[in-house]
Design a protein around this motif. Structure first.
Motif, PDB file in Angstrom:
ATOM      1  N   GLU A   1       0.858  -1.185   0.000  1.00 48.44           N
ATOM      2  CA  GLU A   1       0.000   0.000   0.000  1.00 48.44           C
ATOM      3  C   GLU A   1       0.893   1.234   0.000  1.00 48.44           C
ATOM      4  O   GLU A   1       1.681   1.437   0.925  1.00 48.44           O
ATOM      5  CB  GLU A   1      -0.903   0.010   1.234  1.00 48.44           C
ATOM      6  CG  GLU A   1      -1.963   1.098   1.211  1.00 48.44           C
ATOM      7  CD  GLU A   1      -2.961   0.925   2.345  1.00 48.44           C
ATOM      8  OE1 GLU A   1      -2.921   1.756   3.284  1.00 48.44           O
ATOM      9  OE2 GLU A   1      -3.744  -0.034   2.302  1.00 48.44           O
ATOM     10  N   ASN A   2       0.804   2.021  -1.069  1.00 42.78           N
ATOM     11  CA  ASN A   2       1.693   3.180  -1.241  1.00 42.78           C
ATOM     12  C   ASN A   2       3.162   2.771  -1.129  1.00 42.78           C
ATOM     13  O   ASN A   2       3.984   3.503  -0.575  1.00 42.78           O
ATOM     14  CB  ASN A   2       1.362   4.272  -0.225  1.00 42.78           C
ATOM     15  CG  ASN A   2      -0.042   4.816  -0.389  1.00 42.78           C
ATOM     16  OD1 ASN A   2      -0.517   5.005  -1.512  1.00 42.78           O
ATOM     17  ND2 ASN A   2      -0.731   5.060   0.712  1.00 42.78           N
ATOM     18  N   GLY A   3       3.460   1.589  -1.651  1.00 39.82           N
ATOM     19  CA  GLY A   3       4.838   1.108  -1.671  1.00 39.82           C
ATOM     20  C   GLY A   3       5.303   0.443  -0.403  1.00 39.82           C
ATOM     21  O   GLY A   3       6.400  -0.120  -0.369  1.00 39.82           O
ATOM     22  N   LYS A   4       4.490   0.481   0.649  1.00 37.09           N
ATOM     23  CA  LYS A   4       4.864  -0.136   1.919  1.00 37.09           C
ATOM     24  C   LYS A   4       4.149  -1.471   2.084  1.00 37.09           C
ATOM     25  O   LYS A   4       3.065  -1.676   1.551  1.00 37.09           O
ATOM     26  CB  LYS A   4       4.497   0.790   3.088  1.00 37.09           C
ATOM     27  CG  LYS A   4       5.223   2.126   3.065  1.00 37.09           C
ATOM     28  CD  LYS A   4       4.768   3.001   4.234  1.00 37.09           C
ATOM     29  CE  LYS A   4       5.473   4.352   4.209  1.00 37.09           C
ATOM     30  NZ  LYS A   4       5.026   5.226   5.315  1.00 37.09           N
ATOM     31  N   ILE A   5       4.773  -2.376   2.853  1.00 33.46           N
ATOM     32  CA  ILE A   5       4.139  -3.657   3.145  1.00 33.46           C
ATOM     33  C   ILE A   5       3.246  -3.482   4.362  1.00 33.46           C
ATOM     34  O   ILE A   5       3.689  -3.064   5.434  1.00 33.46           O
ATOM     35  CB  ILE A   5       5.191  -4.748   3.396  1.00 33.46           C
ATOM     36  CG1 ILE A   5       6.050  -4.948   2.145  1.00 33.46           C
ATOM     37  CG2 ILE A   5       4.506  -6.062   3.789  1.00 33.46           C
ATOM     38  CD1 ILE A   5       7.214  -5.901   2.347  1.00 33.46           C
ATOM     39  N   ILE A   6       1.982  -3.815   4.185  1.00 34.41           N
ATOM     40  CA  ILE A   6       0.971  -3.645   5.219  1.00 34.41           C
ATOM     41  C   ILE A   6       0.349  -4.998   5.537  1.00 34.41           C
ATOM     42  O   ILE A   6      -0.014  -5.751   4.628  1.00 34.41           O
ATOM     43  CB  ILE A   6      -0.139  -2.667   4.756  1.00 34.41           C
ATOM     44  CG1 ILE A   6       0.451  -1.314   4.372  1.00 34.41           C
ATOM     45  CG2 ILE A   6      -1.208  -2.508   5.824  1.00 34.41           C
ATOM     46  CD1 ILE A   6       1.067  -0.547   5.514  1.00 34.41           C
ATOM     47  N   ALA A   7       0.214  -5.310   6.795  1.00 36.66           N
ATOM     48  CA  ALA A   7      -0.506  -6.514   7.214  1.00 36.66           C
ATOM     49  C   ALA A   7      -1.985  -6.175   7.320  1.00 36.66           C
ATOM     50  O   ALA A   7      -2.364  -5.219   7.997  1.00 36.66           O
ATOM     51  CB  ALA A   7       0.031  -7.011   8.546  1.00 36.66           C
ATOM     52  N   THR A   8      -2.824  -6.958   6.633  1.00 40.62           N
ATOM     53  CA  THR A   8      -4.245  -6.614   6.548  1.00 40.62           C
ATOM     54  C   THR A   8      -5.168  -7.585   7.267  1.00 40.62           C
ATOM     55  O   THR A   8      -6.275  -7.206   7.646  1.00 40.62           O
ATOM     56  CB  THR A   8      -4.704  -6.553   5.075  1.00 40.62           C
ATOM     57  OG1 THR A   8      -4.572  -7.844   4.488  1.00 40.62           O
ATOM     58  CG2 THR A   8      -3.879  -5.543   4.300  1.00 40.62           C
ATOM     59  N   GLU A   9      -4.749  -8.825   7.421  1.00 42.87           N
ATOM     60  CA  GLU A   9      -5.633  -9.832   8.006  1.00 42.87           C
ATOM     61  C   GLU A   9      -4.826 -10.750   8.921  1.00 42.87           C
ATOM     62  O   GLU A   9      -3.643 -11.002   8.691  1.00 42.87           O
ATOM     63  CB  GLU A   9      -6.294 -10.690   6.913  1.00 42.87           C
ATOM     64  CG  GLU A   9      -7.115  -9.920   5.895  1.00 42.87           C
ATOM     65  CD  GLU A   9      -8.508  -9.611   6.383  1.00 42.87           C
ATOM     66  OE1 GLU A   9      -8.910 -10.171   7.427  1.00 42.87           O
ATOM     67  OE2 GLU A   9      -9.191  -8.817   5.716  1.00 42.87           O
ATOM     68  N   LYS A  10      -5.502 -11.282   9.955  1.00 38.03           N
ATOM     69  CA  LYS A  10      -4.918 -12.311  10.809  1.00 38.03           C
ATOM     70  C   LYS A  10      -5.759 -13.582  10.650  1.00 38.03           C
ATOM     71  O   LYS A  10      -6.920 -13.602  11.037  1.00 38.03           O
ATOM     72  CB  LYS A  10      -4.906 -11.873  12.270  1.00 38.03           C
ATOM     73  CG  LYS A  10      -3.972 -10.708  12.566  1.00 38.03           C
ATOM     74  CD  LYS A  10      -3.904 -10.387  14.045  1.00 38.03           C
ATOM     75  CE  LYS A  10      -5.129  -9.610  14.512  1.00 38.03           C
ATOM     76  NZ  LYS A  10      -4.981  -9.142  15.920  1.00 38.03           N
ATOM     77  N   ILE A  11      -5.156 -14.613  10.063  1.00 37.72           N
ATOM     78  CA  ILE A  11      -5.876 -15.846   9.773  1.00 37.72           C
ATOM     79  C   ILE A  11      -5.160 -17.006  10.465  1.00 37.72           C
ATOM     80  O   ILE A  11      -3.932 -17.050  10.522  1.00 37.72           O
ATOM     81  CB  ILE A  11      -5.950 -16.109   8.257  1.00 37.72           C
ATOM     82  CG1 ILE A  11      -6.482 -14.866   7.513  1.00 37.72           C
ATOM     83  CG2 ILE A  11      -6.817 -17.331   7.969  1.00 37.72           C
ATOM     84  CD1 ILE A  11      -7.900 -14.498   7.796  1.00 37.72           C
ATOM     85  N   ARG A  12      -5.928 -17.964  10.960  1.00 31.98           N
ATOM     86  CA  ARG A  12      -5.358 -19.021  11.796  1.00 31.98           C
ATOM     87  C   ARG A  12      -4.701 -20.166  11.024  1.00 31.98           C
ATOM     88  O   ARG A  12      -3.831 -20.830  11.562  1.00 31.98           O
ATOM     89  CB  ARG A  12      -6.449 -19.594  12.709  1.00 31.98           C
ATOM     90  CG  ARG A  12      -6.892 -18.625  13.798  1.00 31.98           C
ATOM     91  CD  ARG A  12      -5.774 -18.358  14.774  1.00 31.98           C
ATOM     92  NE  ARG A  12      -6.177 -17.434  15.846  1.00 31.98           N
ATOM     93  CZ  ARG A  12      -5.389 -17.012  16.808  1.00 31.98           C
ATOM     94  NH1 ARG A  12      -4.128 -17.410  16.828  1.00 31.98           N
ATOM     95  NH2 ARG A  12      -5.830 -16.180  17.722  1.00 31.98           N
ATOM     96  N   THR A  13      -5.154 -20.448   9.814  1.00 30.88           N
ATOM     97  CA  THR A  13      -4.554 -21.547   9.050  1.00 30.88           C
ATOM     98  C   THR A  13      -4.222 -21.074   7.644  1.00 30.88           C
ATOM     99  O   THR A  13      -4.816 -20.123   7.136  1.00 30.88           O
ATOM    100  CB  THR A  13      -5.505 -22.757   8.953  1.00 30.88           C
ATOM    101  OG1 THR A  13      -6.617 -22.421   8.128  1.00 30.88           O
ATOM    102  CG2 THR A  13      -5.995 -23.183  10.340  1.00 30.88           C
ATOM    103  N   MET A  14      -3.301 -21.777   7.007  1.00 33.79           N
ATOM    104  CA  MET A  14      -2.907 -21.411   5.642  1.00 33.79           C
ATOM    105  C   MET A  14      -4.078 -21.570   4.681  1.00 33.79           C
ATOM    106  O   MET A  14      -4.287 -20.732   3.799  1.00 33.79           O
ATOM    107  CB  MET A  14      -1.717 -22.267   5.196  1.00 33.79           C
ATOM    108  CG  MET A  14      -1.220 -21.960   3.800  1.00 33.79           C
ATOM    109  SD  MET A  14      -0.615 -20.248   3.599  1.00 33.79           S
ATOM    110  CE  MET A  14       1.005 -20.375   4.394  1.00 33.79           C
ATOM    111  N   LYS A  15      -4.864 -22.652   4.828  1.00 33.94           N
ATOM    112  CA  LYS A  15      -6.002 -22.867   3.934  1.00 33.94           C
ATOM    113  C   LYS A  15      -6.999 -21.716   4.046  1.00 33.94           C
ATOM    114  O   LYS A  15      -7.490 -21.190   3.029  1.00 33.94           O
ATOM    115  CB  LYS A  15      -6.692 -24.188   4.290  1.00 33.94           C
ATOM    116  CG  LYS A  15      -7.963 -24.471   3.480  1.00 33.94           C
ATOM    117  CD  LYS A  15      -7.654 -24.639   1.996  1.00 33.94           C
ATOM    118  CE  LYS A  15      -8.820 -25.210   1.218  1.00 33.94           C
ATOM    119  NZ  LYS A  15      -9.994 -24.313   1.226  1.00 33.94           N
ATOM    120  N   LYS A  16      -7.317 -21.302   5.272  1.00 30.27           N
ATOM    121  CA  LYS A  16      -8.253 -20.192   5.447  1.00 30.27           C
ATOM    122  C   LYS A  16      -7.660 -18.885   4.921  1.00 30.27           C
ATOM    123  O   LYS A  16      -8.382 -18.048   4.380  1.00 30.27           O
ATOM    124  CB  LYS A  16      -8.626 -20.050   6.923  1.00 30.27           C
ATOM    125  CG  LYS A  16      -9.515 -21.165   7.443  1.00 30.27           C
ATOM    126  CD  LYS A  16      -9.858 -20.966   8.917  1.00 30.27           C
ATOM    127  CE  LYS A  16     -10.764 -22.084   9.428  1.00 30.27           C
ATOM    128  NZ  LYS A  16     -11.072 -21.938  10.869  1.00 30.27           N
TER     129      LYS A  16
END
Length: 295
Positions: free
Chosen positions: A194-209
């Motif tokens: 986002e605007n060239g920066k790495i942003i964490a957007t979601e917290k998910i418990r498993t790789m499949k999800k």
């Protein structure tokens, strides 16, 4: 006017593709202790991941030196090039663009046009391919304007999943790491640029999800940006886990939303892999037309 296309090594274009499209490359570096390895030249991706597993600390990375750029520009100048379009990973996570600009001031007789892709990996590579395949067709000012348009989110975007945020947090490449530190080892974070920066957007418990959530996000982008019914390019990028990339591509191909999408596969090489860690996986997509021969 004779125009050269330069892209840095984090585009992860094969030697075959670069040769076919007359694209020049300049390497970033991965550093293990006192040993420096030029990406794409001194160490393979497989060797890198094996070495990182056995290394007690996070390796360092560095941009190409100004001297490396000057040598490349002098070589291009001698070969009769008058202009260089130099495309690089986001200036928010690397000093590569800045060093390209600094080197340009040191070499006379050649005009250097630096493009900050505001991203990395395959999207950067596709921009370089577009530039290479259109440099002899379109005026350079028009082409530069197009490149700056095509890098916008309504033309290309990416989402990627890491096993945990440890490498990104240690390397200082994650902008909002504090929001995730409480669960740093327990979640599969979904990240984006986002605007060239790495942003964490979601917290998910498993790789499949997490993968299912990424597909939802991509479909939302398709809706918002009118990509349905268009010929699209989608890349699944993996961190030394080709089997997982193949499985995800097979799943995506079965979805009717992506019926007009061409799928390709790529990888996170040493520099990006240093920060994302092994077994990271991501999706990128683009709506512009390039010849993908060699992928």
């Amino acid at each position: 006017m004779k125009v050269a296309i330069v892209v840095d090594s984090t585009a992860y274009l094969s030697e075959e593709i670069k040769k076919q499209n007359n694209i020049y490359s300049i390497s970033l570096n991965t550093i293990f202790g006192e040993d420096t390895y030029r990406e794409g030249k001194d160490i393979t991706t497989e060797e890198f991941y094996e070495k990182m597993r056995g290394f007690s600390k996070l390796p360092n990375t560095s941009q190409p030196s100004i001297g490396d750029y000057i040598l490349l520009l002098e070589e291009l100048n001698k070969d009769g090039y008058t202009d260089v379009i130099s495309l690089h990973l986001s200036a928010e996570i690397s000093g590569t663009c800045q060093n390209a600009l600094a080197a340009a001031k040191s070499v006379e007789g050649i005009n250097v046009h630096v493009v900050d892709s505001e991203i990395a990996c395959t999207p950067l590579g596709l921009l370089a391919l577009y530039a290479a395949q259109n440099k002899d067709i379109k005026p350079i000012d028009e082409l530069l304007e197009e490149l700056n348009t095509l890098k916008q989110k309504n033309h290309m975007n990416s989402y990627f999943i890491v096993n945990d945020l440890t490498n990104l947090q240690k390397g200082g490449r994650l902008s909002n790491a504090q929001a995730f530190l409480g669960g740093i080892l327990r979640i599969k974070p979904i990240l984006k640029f986002e605007n060239g920066k790495i942003i964490a957007t979601e917290k998910i418990r498993t790789m499949k999800k997490a993968q299912d959530k990424v597909i939802q996000l991509v479909k939302s982008d398709y809706d918002a940006d009118g990509h349905h019914g268009k010929d699209m390019i989608m890349t699944v990028i993996h961190g030394n886990d080709e089997a997982s990339a193949d499985a995800w591509i097979a799943q995506l191909k079965e979805d009717p939303v992506f019926s007009k999408t061409t799928f390709i596969k790529s990888y996170f090489g040493p520099v990006i892999g240093t920060h994302l860690g092994e077994e990271a996986i991501g999706i990128t997509f683009a709506d512009f037309d390039v010849d993908l021969t060699g992928f």
